[in-house]
Each structure stands twice: as structure tokens, then as C-alpha cells.
Design a protein around this motif. Structure first.
Motif, PDB file in Angstrom:
ATOM      1  N   GLU A  72      -2.267  -6.899   9.100  1.00 48.41           N
ATOM      2  CA  GLU A  72      -3.089  -6.130   8.149  1.00 48.41           C
ATOM      3  C   GLU A  72      -2.282  -5.002   7.526  1.00 48.41           C
ATOM      4  OE1 GLU A  72      -5.846  -7.087   7.246  1.00 48.41           O
ATOM      5  OE2 GLU A  72      -6.283  -8.597   8.730  1.00 48.41           O
ATOM      6  N   SER A  76      -1.524  -4.264   3.687  1.00 47.72           N
ATOM      7  CA  SER A  76      -1.770  -2.993   2.995  1.00 47.72           C
ATOM      8  C   SER A  76      -0.517  -2.468   2.319  1.00 47.72           C
ATOM      9  CB  SER A  76      -2.301  -1.961   3.993  1.00 47.72           C
ATOM     10  OG  SER A  76      -1.332  -1.695   4.974  1.00 47.72           O
ATOM     11  N   GLU A  94      -2.441 -11.781   2.429  1.00 50.24           N
ATOM     12  CA  GLU A  94      -3.545 -12.476   3.099  1.00 50.24           C
ATOM     13  C   GLU A  94      -3.062 -13.762   3.764  1.00 50.24           C
ATOM     14  OE1 GLU A  94      -6.431 -13.065   0.077  1.00 50.24           O
ATOM     15  OE2 GLU A  94      -7.148 -11.017   0.088  1.00 50.24           O
ATOM     16  N   GLU A 249     -10.266  -5.197   9.711  1.00 50.98           N
ATOM     17  CA  GLU A 249     -10.951  -5.901   8.628  1.00 50.98           C
ATOM     18  C   GLU A 249     -11.416  -4.926   7.554  1.00 50.98           C
ATOM     19  OE1 GLU A 249     -14.054  -8.003  10.544  1.00 50.98           O
ATOM     20  OE2 GLU A 249     -12.747  -9.563  11.393  1.00 50.98           O
ATOM     21  N   GLU A 250     -11.950  -3.775   8.010  1.00 53.45           N
ATOM     22  CA  GLU A 250     -12.359  -2.774   7.029  1.00 53.45           C
ATOM     23  C   GLU A 250     -11.157  -2.274   6.232  1.00 53.45           C
ATOM     24  OE1 GLU A 250     -14.361   0.248   9.190  1.00 53.45           O
ATOM     25  OE2 GLU A 250     -16.197  -0.912   9.516  1.00 53.45           O
ATOM     26  N   ASN A 253     -10.141  -4.885   3.809  1.00 50.69           N
ATOM     27  CA  ASN A 253     -11.044  -4.864   2.652  1.00 50.69           C
ATOM     28  C   ASN A 253     -10.763  -3.669   1.751  1.00 50.69           C
ATOM     29  OD1 ASN A 253     -12.348  -7.196   3.520  1.00 50.69           O
ATOM     30  ND2 ASN A 253     -13.791  -6.049   4.795  1.00 50.69           N
ATOM     31  N   LYS A 256      -7.608  -4.282  -0.036  1.00 49.88           N
ATOM     32  CA  LYS A 256      -7.847  -5.233  -1.121  1.00 49.88           C
ATOM     33  C   LYS A 256      -8.502  -4.538  -2.309  1.00 49.88           C
ATOM     34  CE  LYS A 256     -10.028  -9.718  -2.018  1.00 49.88           C
ATOM     35  NZ  LYS A 256     -10.828 -10.811  -1.421  1.00 49.88           N
ATOM     36  N   LYS A 257      -9.503  -3.696  -1.977  1.00 53.49           N
ATOM     37  CA  LYS A 257     -10.162  -2.965  -3.056  1.00 53.49           C
ATOM     38  C   LYS A 257      -9.189  -2.019  -3.740  1.00 53.49           C
ATOM     39  CE  LYS A 257     -14.821  -3.157  -1.038  1.00 53.49           C
ATOM     40  NZ  LYS A 257     -15.932  -2.347  -0.479  1.00 53.49           N
TER      41      LYS A 257
END
Length: 541
Positions: A72, A76, A94, A249-250, A253, A256-257
């Protein structure tokens, strides 16, 4: 005779039964203690192996969690790539995360297989312990049977002795009875001693067995406590792993955002840059560290040298001025190539012919010969690596020179605005005033030259000032030089017509002394002053 003898030697109870009972109790107690110890050892080993397997599973779970966090984090980090490549980098991150999760699942499956294998080994160990316990029981039963046979043999011998005594002759009965009694007493004494020894050994073994049982109980309690603590720790680790997975996961996300937002911002910035470029507003471009290192390597940059780049539009006389700075004429060996058209298509490194002088000159291709905009000329030529830059122009002060000066201010690089071919421009002005070379010399020529020289100097400086003011840049001195005069100054000859050649050369020397040699201002001023005095004396100024 036997009745009379029994009055003086009362008959004692048979000690063999006591010995047998004591031995049986001792053996039973010892057997029970051994069984308890074996059971405790087996439980301890199985619990220890179970705990090791559980710890291995926990370590594997932690590795899985670390792998997921690293994946992750990689996702990032890749989201911070260049704007036009960020979406593709996000997809690659990903994919890397999915591969890391698959690898983690494979490793978890392998750890579970290893745990099952260790459990099977623990079961095999338990079976071997059971087999050893069964063997001990067999050996104990064999020992008991052997003891029983010995007792039967002793009873048989006693019975035979009694039969022999009854069959003895009357006159030998007392002696035989005496010897038999004495033998019985000795046997009784030996039996009592053996019984006492067996009792003591049984007591000692019972005590040791009780201590071993207590230790086994304490060990079981400790193992139970450690197992409970390990289970609680495992539960906490699983909860922490779930929490970290949720946070990852947060974070993914959020990354990703953020990446999508950066892509959106990059698109907006690109559209704004394109709009500004369409309006004539030039964007700022900053070189990367790799670009700086690459350009320094190409330029053979050295910290102990002073690197001077001469840049400007094509046909401005850059190569001729560099040759003059180096004390060379254009046709001398080692001189930079010159011509009516631009002869430089790549940056040319021109070290000073005198090895004692720590100056290296760089002939930069003219902007007009390259298929790039004026505002990209500075970065494309890597001008940000040089110690100072001479911005040379011949006829007009263009947007190229403005762009170079603007970027030099950004990088805090000293600049010198120089207009070359002063002698040629002054002669053109003299011709405009009616001077003809056939008229000869004299005062008229001298006056015309002075008037044309003043006019040329005033027009040049006013033109540069206006251009700098229109570009909203501070005013800056303009050095007006002739390449021929500069050559004479460098070679310490007596030039006839000097404008700004000496000042330009002294300012360059000042900058080199201050930046490269680290001298104090007083020492630099003294050195430059002596050099100027020598130049002026040799020039007759």
C-alpha cells in the motif's frame, strides 16, 4: 528337643511377607511417579510445539501484514509521480498490491501447512512417548515376575530345609536346629536389612516422585498461563492486523483519491499552462538533480575551475570573443571555430591555453539555430550549471537574452550583458555621418570616431535599459567591447581604442577570485587593482 529349644528361642514372624508388601508399595509408588512424569513431559512437549507453531503462524501473519503495508505504501508513493503518468502509476501500484496480497496468501498457506506438519510431528512424538511408557510398563511387569520367582525359590528352599531337619537323626537334631535357626536368623536379618533399604529407597523415590509431580503440576500451570497469554496476544495481533488492514485499505482509497485529485489538478495546470503559453506567458521549468549532474558531466565540470558560458543569438560573435579571452586569433591553432553563419551546434568546451589560469570558456550554440522556443533555450543548453554567463548580442537585444537573464536571476548566476563588434558598428555610424576611408586620417576622423562612439554607446545602453524595463527587470550594466581590442588587452599590448574591455575582464577576474578561491574582498580588490594597473600601463591608458 524341638519344644525345649523353642522355649529359649521364641519364634519370630516371617519377614518375607513384609518385604514383599513394602517392595510392592514402593514399586507402585515409583511406577505412578514415572507415569506422572512421562505424562507431564509429553504434555509439556506437545504444548511447547503447539505454542511454537502458533508463534510461527503469528510471525507469518505479521509478515503478511507488513507485505500489505509495503504494497500500500508503494501504491501511495507511486501516486506522487509526474502528472501525466500518475494514472498509469496508480494502476501499476494496485497490480503490485494484488501480487503482494497473492504472495502473502501463498506464504500464509505455506505457514499453515508447516503448522500442520509440526502438529503431525508432535503427534508422532506423543506416540513414541506412549511406546516408551508401554516398554517401561513391560519391564516393570517382568521385574515383578522375577521377584515373585525369587520369593517362590526362597520358600521352596525353606521348605526343603524344614524337611531335611525333620528327617535328621535325633542326636543331631539340636545342632541342625541350631544351625537352621542361625541361618534363619541371618536370613531374617538380611531380609530386614533389605526391607529397610527397600523402604528407604521407596520413601526416597516417593519423595522424588512427589517433587517431580509438583514440578510437573507447576509446569503445567505455567504452560497453561503462557498458552492463555499467547492466545490473548494472538487475538490482539489479529485485531491489530485487521485494524492495520482496514487502515491500509483506507490509506489506499485515500491515495487513490489523492492521485485522482492530482491528476485532475495536473490536467487543470496543463490547461492553464497551455492557455498561458497561448497568451505569450512563458512557464518556469526547474531542472531535476539528475539533469544537473548529467550536464555537469557533459561539461567536465570541476570544482577547482571557473566555468564561463557565452550565450546569445546566432552570429553574435561568441566564438571570436572566446578566442580573444583566451589570447588567440580566430585562425590560431586551438581557437574556437568561427564563421559568417553559426558554426556551433553543440556546446564547445574551451579551456584557457595557460594551465595556470583556472578559467574554462564554453561556446553555447546560438538560439536562432535551434528548433526550440526562446524560453526553453536556458534549460535545454543546461546553462544553470555555470559559474557565470556572458549574454552576448550584436544588433538587437531580443527575447532570448531576456529569457537567459530571467533564469540566471532564478538560479542566482552572475551575468554580464555584452555587445560585441563595437568597432564595426562605430565604423558604420561614421559612414552614415559622411566619413570616407579615402579622406585619410586627421582630426576630422578622430572627431567623427568620438561622436560615433558616444552615439553607439548611448544608443546601446538606452536600448538595453528599455528592454529590461519592459521585461520588468532591474537595470544592468552593458559592456561594449571589440573582439580585437579585447585580444590586445589580454595579450597586454597597447590597444588604441578601449571602451569596456578592461572593466569586463576585471569584473570576470573579480568574480572568479571571489567564487572559486574564497578570498576576502580586500585581497580580491588588491589583486584586481594590480591587474588593472598592469593592463592600463601596458595599454597606455
Amino acid at each position: 528337643m524341638g519344644a525345649w529349644f523353642s522355649q529359649f528361642w521364641p519364634e519370630k514372624p516371617n519377614p518375607s511377607l513384609v518385604e514383599i508388601e513394602a517392595r510392592q508399595r514402593a514399586e507402585a509408588a515409583a511406577e505412578k511417579a514415572r507415569k506422572d512424569v512421562e505424562i507431564a513431559h509429553a504434555n509439556q512437549e506437545s504444548q511447547q510445539k503447539a505454542m511454537e507453531a502458533q508463534q510461527a503462524a503469528q510471525a507469518q501473519a505479521y509478515q503478511e501484514m507488513t507485505a500489505m503495508l509495503q504494497a500500500e505504501r508503494a501504491a501511495s508513493e507511486t501516486a506522487q509521480a509526474q502528472a501525466h503518468e500518475e494514472m498509469m502509476a496508480m494502476i501499476q501500484a494496485e497490480r503490485a498490491a494484488n501480487e503482494a496480497r497473492l504472495k502473502a496468501e501463498i506464504e500464509a498457506h505455506a505457514s499453515r501447512e508447516e503448522a500442520r506438519q509440526r502438529a503431525a510431528e508432535a503427534e508422532d512424538e506423543r506416540k513414541r512417548a506412549a511406546a516408551i511408557q508401554e516398554q517401561i510398563e513391560k519391564e516393570t511387569r517382568a521385574a515383578q515376575e522375577h521377584t515373585k520367582k525369587l520369593e517362590q525359590a526362597a520358600n521352596e528352599e525353606k521348605r526343603k530345609a524344614e524337611v531335611a531337619i525333620a528327617q535328621a537323626q535325633a542326636h543331631k537334631e539340636m545342632m541342625a536346629m541350631f544351625r537352621a535357626e542361625r541361618a534363619a536368623n541371618e536370613a531374617r536379618s538380611l531380609a530386614e536389612a533389605a526391607a529397610r533399604a527397600a523402604n528407604e529407597e521407596a520413601k526416597q523415590r516417593a519423595t522424588e516422585a512427589e517433587e517431580e509431580r509438583k514440578r510437573a503440576v507447576a509446569l503445567q500451570e505455567r504452560i497453561k498461563e503462557e498458552t492463555q497469554a499467547a492466545q490473548e496476544h494472538t487475538k490482539k495481533m489479529e485485531e491489530a492486523a485487521k485494524e492495520e488492514r482496514r487502515k491500509a485499505e483506507e490509506a489506499a482509497n485515500a491515495s487513490k483519491k489523492a492521485a485522482e485529485e492530482k491528476v485532475r489538478e495536473a490536467n487543470v495546470a496543463r490547461e492553464e499552462a497551455e492557455g498561458k503559453l497561448a497568451q505569450g506567458i512563458q512557464p518556469l521549468v526547474t531542472p531535476t538533480p539528475d539533469e544537473v549532474s548529467h550536464n555537469k558531466q557533459l561539461a567536465q565540470y570541476r570544482e577547482d575551475l571557473f566555468h564561463i558560458a557565452v550565450a546569445g543569438t546566432a552570429g553574435g560573435g561568441k566564438s571570436s570573443l572566446i578566442n580573444a579571452f583566451r589570447g588567440l586569433r580566430n585562425n590560431d591553432i586551438g581557437a574556437a571555430a568561427t564563421g559568417v553563419i553559426e558554426t556551433t551546434t553543440a556546446i564547445v568546451r574551451c579551456p584557457d591555453p595557460n594551465p595556470d589560469y583556472s578559467y574554462v570558456w564554453y561556446d553555447v550554440p546560438g538560439a536562432g539555430t535551434l528548433k526550440i522556443p526562446d524560453w526553453q533555450y536556458f534549460n535545454s543548453q543546461g546553462l544553470y550549471i555555470y559559474d557565470c554567463i556572458i549574454v552576448l548580442f550584436n544588433d538587437r537585444f531580443t527575447a532570448t537574452e531576456i529569457a537567459v537573464l530571467t533564469n540566471c536571476r532564478r538560479f542566482k548566476i552572475p551575468t554580464y550583458i555584452v555587445r560585441s563588434k563595437a568597432d564595426s558598428h562605430i565604423r558604420d555610424l561614421m559612414k552614415d555621418e559622411g566619413y570616407n576611408s579615402d579622406d585619410g586620417g586627421g582630426d576630422k576622423k578622430k572627431k567623427l570616431y568620438q561622436a560615433a562612439s558616444q552615439k553607439f554607446i548611448q544608443q546601446t545602453r538606452q536600448s538595453v535599459k528599455d528592454n529590461l524595463e519592459n521585461a520588468k527587470m532591474p537595470d544592468q550594466r552593458v559592456y561594449i567591447v571589440s573582439n580585437e581590442t579585447m585580444l590586445s588587452v589580454v595579450k597586454e599590448e597597447r590597444p588604441r581604442k578601449v571602451i569596456d574591455e578592461i572593466e569586463l575582464l576585471s569584473d570576470l577576474i573579480w568574480a572568479a577570485q571571489a567564487r572559486r578561491l574564497g578570498c576576502s574582498e580586500a585581497l580580491v580588490a588588491t589583486t584586481v587593482k594590480k591587474m588593472l594597473q598592469s593592463i592600463r600601463a601596458n595599454s597606455g591608458i
